[in-house]
Design a protein around this motif. Structure first.
Motif, mmCIF file in Angstrom:
data_model
loop_
_atom_site.group_PDB
_atom_site.id
_atom_site.type_symbol
_atom_site.label_atom_id
_atom_site.label_comp_id
_atom_site.label_asym_id
_atom_site.label_seq_id
_atom_site.Cartn_x
_atom_site.Cartn_y
_atom_site.Cartn_z
ATOM 1 N N GLU A 110 -10.874 17.229 36.616
ATOM 2 C CA GLU A 110 -12.228 17.809 36.546
ATOM 3 C C GLU A 110 -13.065 17.081 35.485
ATOM 4 O O GLU A 110 -14.258 16.824 35.699
ATOM 5 C CB GLU A 110 -12.147 19.309 36.225
ATOM 6 C CG GLU A 110 -11.654 20.130 37.399
ATOM 7 C CD GLU A 110 -11.315 21.561 37.039
ATOM 8 O OE1 GLU A 110 -11.340 22.415 37.945
ATOM 9 O OE2 GLU A 110 -10.975 21.849 35.868
ATOM 10 N N CYS A 111 -12.434 16.769 34.345
ATOM 11 C CA CYS A 111 -13.158 16.043 33.280
ATOM 12 C C CYS A 111 -13.639 14.689 33.814
ATOM 13 O O CYS A 111 -14.816 14.315 33.644
ATOM 14 C CB CYS A 111 -12.239 15.806 32.077
ATOM 15 S SG CYS A 111 -11.782 17.302 31.203
ATOM 16 N N ARG A 113 -14.107 13.686 36.872
ATOM 17 C CA ARG A 113 -15.092 13.846 37.943
ATOM 18 C C ARG A 113 -16.472 14.197 37.356
ATOM 19 O O ARG A 113 -17.503 13.690 37.808
ATOM 20 C CB ARG A 113 -14.597 14.934 38.902
ATOM 21 C CG ARG A 113 -15.494 15.232 40.063
ATOM 22 C CD ARG A 113 -15.441 14.127 41.129
ATOM 23 N NE ARG A 113 -16.411 14.397 42.180
ATOM 24 C CZ ARG A 113 -17.261 13.494 42.669
ATOM 25 N NH1 ARG A 113 -17.249 12.257 42.256
ATOM 26 N NH2 ARG A 113 -18.109 13.828 43.618
ATOM 27 N N MET A 114 -16.461 15.041 36.341
ATOM 28 C CA MET A 114 -17.725 15.441 35.705
ATOM 29 C C MET A 114 -18.403 14.210 35.085
ATOM 30 O O MET A 114 -19.618 14.012 35.224
ATOM 31 C CB MET A 114 -17.394 16.498 34.640
ATOM 32 C CG MET A 114 -18.550 17.147 33.963
ATOM 33 S SD MET A 114 -19.585 18.128 35.035
ATOM 34 C CE MET A 114 -18.737 19.632 35.063
ATOM 35 N N ALA A 118 -21.995 12.459 36.184
ATOM 36 C CA ALA A 118 -23.095 12.424 35.211
ATOM 37 C C ALA A 118 -23.520 11.001 34.854
ATOM 38 O O ALA A 118 -24.687 10.755 34.543
ATOM 39 C CB ALA A 118 -22.667 13.166 33.937
ATOM 40 N N LEU A 155 -18.220 21.213 41.994
ATOM 41 C CA LEU A 155 -17.479 21.200 40.727
ATOM 42 C C LEU A 155 -18.148 22.149 39.712
ATOM 43 O O LEU A 155 -17.475 22.935 39.038
ATOM 44 C CB LEU A 155 -17.417 19.772 40.180
ATOM 45 C CG LEU A 155 -16.679 19.602 38.859
ATOM 46 C CD1 LEU A 155 -15.209 20.023 38.981
ATOM 47 C CD2 LEU A 155 -16.786 18.159 38.362
ATOM 48 N N CYS A 156 -19.471 22.069 39.614
ATOM 49 C CA CYS A 156 -20.181 22.970 38.692
ATOM 50 C C CYS A 156 -19.920 24.424 39.074
ATOM 51 O O CYS A 156 -19.656 25.261 38.203
ATOM 52 C CB CYS A 156 -21.692 22.708 38.717
ATOM 53 S SG CYS A 156 -22.169 21.198 37.868
ATOM 54 N N ILE A 159 -16.442 25.452 37.935
ATOM 55 C CA ILE A 159 -16.319 25.581 36.471
ATOM 56 C C ILE A 159 -17.135 26.776 35.980
ATOM 57 O O ILE A 159 -16.698 27.533 35.106
ATOM 58 C CB ILE A 159 -16.738 24.259 35.788
ATOM 59 C CG1 ILE A 159 -15.737 23.164 36.152
ATOM 60 C CG2 ILE A 159 -16.844 24.412 34.281
ATOM 61 C CD1 ILE A 159 -16.135 21.769 35.724
ATOM 62 N N VAL A 179 -24.301 17.554 30.235
ATOM 63 C CA VAL A 179 -23.268 16.575 29.866
ATOM 64 C C VAL A 179 -23.861 15.602 28.843
ATOM 65 O O VAL A 179 -24.986 15.138 28.994
ATOM 66 C CB VAL A 179 -22.756 15.804 31.106
ATOM 67 C CG1 VAL A 179 -21.777 14.708 30.702
ATOM 68 C CG2 VAL A 179 -22.091 16.766 32.086
ATOM 69 N N LEU A 220 -14.696 16.351 27.550
ATOM 70 C CA LEU A 220 -14.348 15.674 28.807
ATOM 71 C C LEU A 220 -13.466 14.463 28.573
ATOM 72 O O LEU A 220 -12.970 13.869 29.526
ATOM 73 C CB LEU A 220 -15.631 15.265 29.542
ATOM 74 C CG LEU A 220 -16.603 16.413 29.868
ATOM 75 C CD1 LEU A 220 -17.838 15.870 30.574
ATOM 76 C CD2 LEU A 220 -15.922 17.479 30.713
ATOM 77 N N ALA A 274 -19.289 18.593 27.987
ATOM 78 C CA ALA A 274 -20.158 19.388 28.874
ATOM 79 C C ALA A 274 -20.386 20.710 28.158
ATOM 80 O O ALA A 274 -19.425 21.377 27.744
ATOM 81 C CB ALA A 274 -19.488 19.615 30.226
#
Ligand SMILES: O=C(O)CCC(=O)C(=O)O
Length: 284
Positions: A110-111, A113-114, A118, A155-156, A159, A179, A220, A274
């Motif tokens: 997830e980190c 991907r974020m 961004a 994803l948002c 989370i 982010v 992240l 984030a």
């Protein structure tokens, strides 16, 4: 304390004494339960007495009135919190300022991907201009950043639902995730996240969702060196560790919350975070 289930003046004084002494809510509740109070009635009574006391104190001292804030865990409780789709770890916790360091908030995937989502949308970070209610670039903030719309992608949404469960605070009381990327030497000098209500631009910002009452800064990545989140008034630092997060709440827009915090300079490598800001009301 007398053995009674009525809210007498003596009991009110006792509750206030406990609050003033900084006793946690459980320490106030347990004696009431032991003397025969029904749990919800006792909780309501403690909340009412505490709120009346805090409001009277705020009026007497000219401080802003306290707001309800997310309160995900008590002190010395379980070391894990069920956040719905993930078990989050409690790594450290401080009462004043109210700060909690959580582990395992985000998976490494997830980190990554974020960051990927961004990266191409970053620009020099701005801060809220409380003179106008708009944004300005500030020399104390040398990161790059971008903001997602709340619920703006899958994803948002995932989370945000996890954070809502972890903090027991509705998704719609949160701003979209922001982010930030800090390169070598970049930092965010100590600041408060609440909006100073006395500044000219504040009214416009507060119309939408009211005050910020808490922040969750999720790491992240793990910078090679530096980049801790610092609370300089109390000499506390949360190390930036991929997947972990630091939570802090502030029940009123006032320095007495000791919520002054900053992102210390990254001394080697880069740092990505984030941030989720929680509001008093629906942030529509
Ligand atoms: O980067 C950090 O550690 C802190 C970030 C921060 O202060 C904020 O987003 O308000």
């Amino acid at each position: 304390m007398t053995e009674t289930t009525a809210l007498t003046a003596e009991l009110e004084r006792w509750i206030i004494d406990q609050v003033r002494a900084g006793q946690p809510p459980e320490a106030v509740l347990e004696p009431l339960l032991a003397s025969g109070w029904e749990e919800q009635v006792a909780i309501d009574a403690i909340e009412r007495v505490t709120r009346n006391f805090l409001e009277a104190h705020a009026r007497e001292t000219g401080l802003p009135l306290p707001s309800r804030v997310p309160a995900p865990i008590g002190l010395n409780g379980s070391s894990a919190v069920d956040a719905g789709d993930r078990e989050v770890h409690v790594l450290a916790s401080m009462r004043h300022p109210r700060v909690i360091v959580f582990g395992n908030v985000l998976s490494h995937e997830e980190c990554d991907r974020m960051i990927e989502l961004a990266r191409s949308r970053l620009s020099r970070s701005a801060t809220v201009d409380l003179e106008t209610g708009g944004d300005i670039v500030h020399e104390g903030r040398t990161s790059q950043g971008m903001s997602f719309e709340r619920g703006g992608n899958a994803l948002c949404r995932r989370i945000e639902a996890r954070i809502a469960r972890l903090l027991d605070w509705p998704v719609d009381h949160g701003e979209g995730l922001q982010v930030l990327r800090y390169g070598p030497g970049a930092e965010y000098k100590p600041h408060y996240d609440y909006f100073d209500p006395d500044r000219p631009g504040a009214a416009k910002i507060l119309q939408r969702g009211g005050q910020r009452v808490a922040s969750l800064v999720m790491y992240l990545n793990t910078p090679r060196s530096g980049g801790a989140t610092t609370f300089p008034e109390v000499g506390f630092e949360a190390a930036a560790v991929k997947g972990n997060a630091v939570f802090f709440s502030y029940d009123r827009p006032h320095p007495m919350t000791l919520s002054l915090h900053g992102g210390a300079p990254v001394t080697e490598g880069e740092k990505w975070v984030a941030t989720k800001w929680l509001r008093e009301h629906t942030h529509g």
